[in-house]
Scaffold this motif. Sequence first.
Motif, PDB file in Angstrom:
ATOM      1  N   ARG A 185       0.780  -1.110   0.008  1.00  0.00           N
ATOM      2  CA  ARG A 185       0.030   0.039  -0.026  1.00  0.00           C
ATOM      3  C   ARG A 185       0.764   1.267   0.023  1.00  0.00           C
ATOM      4  NH1 ARG A 185      -1.436   3.779   3.420  1.00  0.00           N
ATOM      5  NH2 ARG A 185      -0.329   2.878   5.166  1.00  0.00           N
ATOM      6  N   THR A 190      -4.427  -1.303  -8.552  1.00  0.00           N
ATOM      7  CA  THR A 190      -5.370  -1.661  -7.496  1.00  0.00           C
ATOM      8  C   THR A 190      -6.640  -2.441  -8.170  1.00  0.00           C
ATOM      9  OG1 THR A 190      -6.854   0.525  -7.679  1.00  0.00           O
ATOM     10  CG2 THR A 190      -5.283   0.115  -5.819  1.00  0.00           C
ATOM     11  N   SER A 201     -10.468  -2.318  -3.186  1.00  0.00           N
ATOM     12  CA  SER A 201      -9.088  -2.306  -3.506  1.00  0.00           C
ATOM     13  C   SER A 201      -8.394  -1.266  -3.601  1.00  0.00           C
ATOM     14  CB  SER A 201      -8.893  -3.226  -4.653  1.00  0.00           C
ATOM     15  OG  SER A 201      -7.376  -3.278  -4.983  1.00  0.00           O
ATOM     16  N   ARG A 202      -9.062  -0.161  -4.204  1.00  0.00           N
ATOM     17  CA  ARG A 202      -8.595   1.213  -4.405  1.00  0.00           C
ATOM     18  C   ARG A 202      -8.491   2.151  -3.029  1.00  0.00           C
ATOM     19  NH1 ARG A 202      -7.511   5.565  -3.779  1.00  0.00           N
ATOM     20  NH2 ARG A 202      -7.553   7.286  -5.297  1.00  0.00           N
ATOM     21  N   PHE A 213      -5.563   0.233  -0.712  1.00  0.00           N
ATOM     22  CA  PHE A 213      -4.017   0.236  -1.298  1.00  0.00           C
ATOM     23  C   PHE A 213      -3.610   1.696  -2.150  1.00  0.00           C
ATOM     24  CE2 PHE A 213      -5.018  -4.201  -1.242  1.00  0.00           C
ATOM     25  CZ  PHE A 213      -3.746  -4.604  -0.393  1.00  0.00           C
TER      26      PHE A 213
END
Length: 280
Positions: free
Chosen positions: A174, A189, A234-235, A238
């Motif tokens: 990340r 991502t 995910s966006r 991370f």
Amino acid sequence: MNTEASNIDRETVASFGSEWSRFDQSRLRGEELQSLFDTYFDIFPWGTLPASPEGFDMGCGSGRWAALVAGRVGRLHCVDPSAEALAVAERRLAATPNVHLVHASTDTVPLEAASQDFGYSLGVLHHIPDTAAALKACTRLLKPGAPFLLYLYYRFDNRPLWFRALWRASDLLRGGISRLPERLKFAATDALAAFVYWPLARLAGLVEKLGGRPAALPLSFYRNTSFYTMRTDSRDRFGTPLERRFTREEIRSMMEGAGLRGVRFSQGEPYWVAVGVKAA
């Protein structure tokens, strides 16, 4: 937004503006949206609210939760420090007349102290430099006896050592991805959603069908969600520069320190969702 706001990380605010502009949640609807809403709000004491209650959504983002809360209340203030995010929320909530959009941070929100019948902040205050101060700013707005619903990222205090080690490795990832230019950040991502989230989530779904315990597996929370939700989270996970995590007891301590009483936690994922009531 008031330029005197101090308890924000401007890179993180900009990151969320970019995220919600791309993932405006218009594709999240129907049963999946309702199921996710219920996951967070199942412990919220709707029955204790007065008639036509007035409350706030602190860090409303795209307005996805506000869209379902607004129909249950008299007036809802949707607060966010990102003008980009509020533009997305404005489009989503255009047909919801009892919503009031507020461009502000936790320490500049222009609502009177002790004026609100309820409040909630889901997945927001762990992206703020001083989470405890932000929580106190939220509870300052509540009337005595008003409930406040909170979701903060957990520090894997209910997970084994191998799970925590896996998270530490992912957090290093990340740190790198969150510094990328936006186009590369979204590409990275999305790749994680496709090659990590999706296979692990579907594996957890298979384990569940076979009678096993899916909650023991990483990313099992996503076993019944769409790929769109995986890409969004995910966006979020991370691509965000600032992230803090807390144990259950740390969250309880912060909530009590902010004047909330009767704190209780949801027993299921995501961890930790908690609700408390403003002390008299």
